[in-house]
Design an enzyme around this catalytic site. Structure first.
Site, mmCIF file in Angstrom:
data_model
loop_
_atom_site.group_PDB
_atom_site.id
_atom_site.type_symbol
_atom_site.label_atom_id
_atom_site.label_comp_id
_atom_site.label_asym_id
_atom_site.label_seq_id
_atom_site.Cartn_x
_atom_site.Cartn_y
_atom_site.Cartn_z
ATOM 1 N N LYS A 112 -2.609 -12.477 -0.273
ATOM 2 C CA LYS A 112 -3.234 -13.524 -1.468
ATOM 3 C C LYS A 112 -2.271 -14.517 -1.803
ATOM 4 O O LYS A 112 -2.978 -15.745 -1.929
ATOM 5 C CB LYS A 112 -3.891 -12.966 -2.586
ATOM 6 C CG LYS A 112 -2.871 -12.064 -3.322
ATOM 7 C CD LYS A 112 -2.970 -10.746 -3.873
ATOM 8 C CE LYS A 112 -1.780 -10.024 -3.839
ATOM 9 N NZ LYS A 112 -1.927 -8.780 -3.979
ATOM 10 N N LYS A 212 -5.931 -14.291 -6.253
ATOM 11 C CA LYS A 212 -7.182 -14.028 -5.872
ATOM 12 C C LYS A 212 -8.504 -14.795 -6.155
ATOM 13 O O LYS A 212 -9.235 -14.958 -5.301
ATOM 14 C CB LYS A 212 -7.566 -12.511 -6.309
ATOM 15 C CG LYS A 212 -6.442 -11.480 -5.568
ATOM 16 C CD LYS A 212 -6.786 -10.197 -6.294
ATOM 17 C CE LYS A 212 -5.706 -9.233 -5.530
ATOM 18 N NZ LYS A 212 -5.725 -7.853 -6.412
ATOM 19 N N GLY A 310 -4.461 0.100 -2.605
ATOM 20 C CA GLY A 310 -4.247 1.341 -2.114
ATOM 21 C C GLY A 310 -4.304 1.467 -0.273
ATOM 22 O O GLY A 310 -4.781 0.780 -0.107
HETATM 23 P P1 NAP Z 1 5.046 -3.684 1.001
HETATM 24 O O1 NAP Z 1 4.961 -2.284 0.839
HETATM 25 O O2 NAP Z 1 6.245 -4.285 0.248
HETATM 26 O O3 NAP Z 1 5.571 -3.929 2.710
HETATM 27 C C1 NAP Z 1 5.906 -5.267 3.129
HETATM 28 C C2 NAP Z 1 6.528 -5.005 4.578
HETATM 29 O O4 NAP Z 1 6.888 -6.241 5.053
HETATM 30 C C3 NAP Z 1 7.796 -4.105 4.708
HETATM 31 O O5 NAP Z 1 7.585 -2.993 5.845
HETATM 32 C C4 NAP Z 1 8.874 -5.023 4.830
HETATM 33 O O6 NAP Z 1 9.854 -4.579 5.885
HETATM 34 C C5 NAP Z 1 8.171 -6.266 5.537
HETATM 35 N N1 NAP Z 1 8.850 -7.631 5.382
HETATM 36 C C6 NAP Z 1 8.807 -8.300 4.032
HETATM 37 N N2 NAP Z 1 9.616 -9.363 4.235
HETATM 38 C C7 NAP Z 1 9.869 -9.402 5.519
HETATM 39 C C8 NAP Z 1 10.592 -10.225 6.404
HETATM 40 N N3 NAP Z 1 10.995 -11.418 5.774
HETATM 41 N N4 NAP Z 1 10.633 -9.985 7.646
HETATM 42 C C9 NAP Z 1 10.322 -8.963 8.182
HETATM 43 N N5 NAP Z 1 9.606 -8.036 7.587
HETATM 44 C C10 NAP Z 1 9.299 -8.144 6.257
HETATM 45 O O7 NAP Z 1 3.877 -4.419 0.712
HETATM 46 P P2 NAP Z 1 2.324 -3.984 0.776
HETATM 47 O O8 NAP Z 1 2.133 -3.088 -0.449
HETATM 48 O O9 NAP Z 1 1.908 -3.055 2.116
HETATM 49 O O10 NAP Z 1 1.466 -5.451 0.864
HETATM 50 C C11 NAP Z 1 1.279 -5.877 2.279
HETATM 51 C C12 NAP Z 1 0.334 -7.021 1.916
HETATM 52 O O11 NAP Z 1 -0.852 -6.644 1.488
HETATM 53 C C13 NAP Z 1 0.730 -8.091 0.607
HETATM 54 O O12 NAP Z 1 0.386 -9.415 0.927
HETATM 55 C C14 NAP Z 1 0.089 -7.463 -0.506
HETATM 56 O O13 NAP Z 1 -0.458 -8.498 -1.416
HETATM 57 C C15 NAP Z 1 -1.408 -7.011 0.244
HETATM 58 N N6 NAP Z 1 -2.192 -6.128 -0.127
HETATM 59 C C16 NAP Z 1 -1.560 -5.015 -0.671
HETATM 60 C C17 NAP Z 1 -2.393 -3.874 -1.180
HETATM 61 C C18 NAP Z 1 -1.583 -2.573 -1.681
HETATM 62 O O14 NAP Z 1 -2.493 -1.540 -2.156
HETATM 63 N N7 NAP Z 1 -0.483 -2.426 -1.513
HETATM 64 C C19 NAP Z 1 -3.841 -4.039 -1.533
HETATM 65 C C20 NAP Z 1 -4.058 -5.267 -1.166
HETATM 66 C C21 NAP Z 1 -3.394 -6.246 -0.443
HETATM 67 P P3 NAP Z 1 10.812 -3.363 5.268
HETATM 68 O O15 NAP Z 1 9.982 -2.155 5.031
HETATM 69 O O16 NAP Z 1 11.834 -3.312 6.278
HETATM 70 O O17 NAP Z 1 11.170 -3.854 3.805
#
Ligand code: NAP
Length: 439
Positions: A112, A212, A310
């Site tokens: 987002k 959002k 989630g």
């Molecule tokens: P997260 O757990 O922090 O995971 C981010 C991933 O991206 C990690 O694997 C990280 O690598 C990798 N990464 C970050 N920066 C990077 C870079 N510069 N180069 C290469 N890899 C990189 O995040 P998430 O919660 O999965 O969220 C991901 C997206 O989904 C976000 O945009 C978030 O807003 C969206 N989202 C999340 C949720 C939720 O419930 N979590 C819900 C809706 C939307 P490492 O693991 O090696 O650090």
């Protein structure tokens, strides 16, 4: 759509996954399991995964040889037909999404932040290159809301979007409402349960909801709604007492994200805590749930509710987009309209009832002096509660509900109220959400 993105009969589309965190792991797991099962409804194959730290232990078991830190090579890999961006943040996500689109590869993202800040540019790049940019998971986690706005509701002129689109703040406010607890105590509990980050700013100060609603408003109203044009207030200043008095008046308090537009008023988007009547459906959306109400001129009011975050619910939304592309779904992204169909209206134009909680000197004539300040600003009082007299300090709580008033006038009145000698403290100024079609 790009050659290679669509699976030919019996073939699978190669996925390049950027990010293997909370959501990326759930997406990788779903692709690997269903590919292993040979599910014909799931013609996908995980080709490459990009992370920051390849040595990190992962929540999903996968062949380490497909993990790298080199996003540009993954994007360039001819075996990758669709790029799925699940890294988050503005940069380098923007560069990777735009490189993919320029290489003719469709992109699915849940991001987002990049969509709200640079989504207009990305949609134009996608349109110029004739490829899809889908982003169902960026708002409302598992709730299908982007798809309906993008496809099913396009015959409508959308009048308003009103949502509870941040689960962390809704968890906190629901607990405060039901348990009479203070904000800081509930925040600490939410952090210990994993509902709030150790740095909770993005959620509780309203940034997440801001991003959002900007994404939803662009799509619904076909125009750019820059994040700095959206009024933003978080929930740090909502107190247990506000819930108590609001409930006596027939309301609860939620963090709302709202965008409304008409030719007469322009487009006004806002994120702030608001009193909402206890008998509207939004009042019963509790805990980490999200809900969005959309009002269209043909369809009338629509209601979407479900898990707003989630790993699995978000993976559901991501995979839905990926499969739509892989199976040859609808065409290229649509950039915003030019010239813009609506002017962006300032928050000062907003009109609503206000809930004011003021600590005042407990003596005769105080209410009259406050009523005069409000009256001078054209604001009339609907009801008053006087509560919690503090004999020792000779003060009391005054809770004032106004009739509908313009935001700009209320802000002027608040500055004058703060100057009154009888006003010890202005504790809360909350807006009451207007539901025009409520019977
Ligand atoms: P997260 O757990 O922090 O995971 C981010 C991933 O991206 C990690 O694997 C990280 O690598 C990798 N990464 C970050 N920066 C990077 C870079 N510069 N180069 C290469 N890899 C990189 O995040 P998430 O919660 O999965 O969220 C991901 C997206 O989904 C976000 O945009 C978030 O807003 C969206 N989202 C999340 C949720 C939720 O419930 N979590 C819900 C809706 C939307 P490492 O693991 O090696 O650090």
């Amino acid at each position: 759509m790009a050659a290679g993105a669509r699976a030919a009969h019996g073939e699978s589309t190669g996925i390049g996954l950027l990010g293997l965190g909370v959501v990326g792991s759930a997406v990788a797991r779903a692709i690997i399991e269903r590919h292993r099962q040979g599910d014909p409804n799931f013609p996908l194959n995980l080709k490459s995964v990009v992370v920051r730290d390849p040595e990190k232990k992962r929540a999903v078991e996968l062949d380490r040889s497909i993990i790298s830190t080199d996003a540009e090579s993954v994007i360039a890999n001819p075996e990758v037909g669709i790029v799925v961006e699940l890294m988050g943040g503005e940069n380098p996500a923007f560069d990777y999404i735009s490189s993919s689109l320029k290489a003719g590869k469709p992109v699915v993202t849940a991001n987002k932040e990049v969509l709200s800040k640079r989504g207009g540019e990305l949609l134009s790049i996608a349109a110029e290159n004739g490829v899809q940019l889908f982003y169902e998971a960026s708002v409302g986690g598992g709730i299908p809301i982007i798809g309906p706005l993008m496809n099913d509701l396009t015959a409508n002129k959308i009048q308003s979007i009103r949502g509870i689109i941040n689960g962390t703040t809704n968890f906190i406010l629901s607990k405060m409402a039901h348990e009479g607890a203070d904000f800081n105590d509930v925040l600490a509990e939410a952090q210990s349960l994993g509902y709030a980050e150790s740095d909770p700013t993005a959620d509780i100060d309203g940034f997440d909801s801001l991003y959002k609603i900007s994404v939803l408003a662009r799509l619904a109203f076909h125009t750019e709604v820059p994040v700095d044009s959206i009024h933003q207030e978080g929930i740090r200043n909502v107190h247990a007492k506000d819930f108590r008095y609001a409930s006596e008046l027939g309301y609860t308090i939620k963090l709302l994200a709202v965008a409304q537009a008409s030719e007469e008023t322009g487009l006004l988007a806002r994120v702030h805590p608001a009193l909402i009547p206890l008998d509207v459906p939004m009042a019963s959306v509790n805990g980490a749930l999200n809900a969005v109400e959309v009002e269209g001129d043909l369809v009338g009011p629509l209601w979407f509710q479900g898990p707003g975050a989630g790993p699995e619910p978000t993976a559901s939304a991501v995979m839905g987009d990926v499969l739509r592309i892989a199976k040859g779904g609808p065409g290229a992204a649509k950039p915003v309209q030019t010239p813009a169909p609506f002017d962006i209206a300032p928050m000062g134009d907003h009109v609503c009832q206000f809930f004011l909680r003021v600590t005042v000197a407990d003596r005769p004539g105080v209410l009259a002096s406050i009523a005069k300040v409000l009256g001078d600003a054209d604001i009339s009082i609907d009801s008053v509660l006087q509560k919690d007299s503090d004999v020792e300090n000779q003060s009391a709580d005054l809770v004032i509900m106004t009739h509908p008033a313009q935001e700009a006038k209320m802000q002027d009145a608040v500055s004058s109220l703060r100057q009154l000698e009888a006003v010890v403290r202005l504790d809360s100024l909350l807006r009451v959400e207007t539901y025009p079609n409520r019977s």
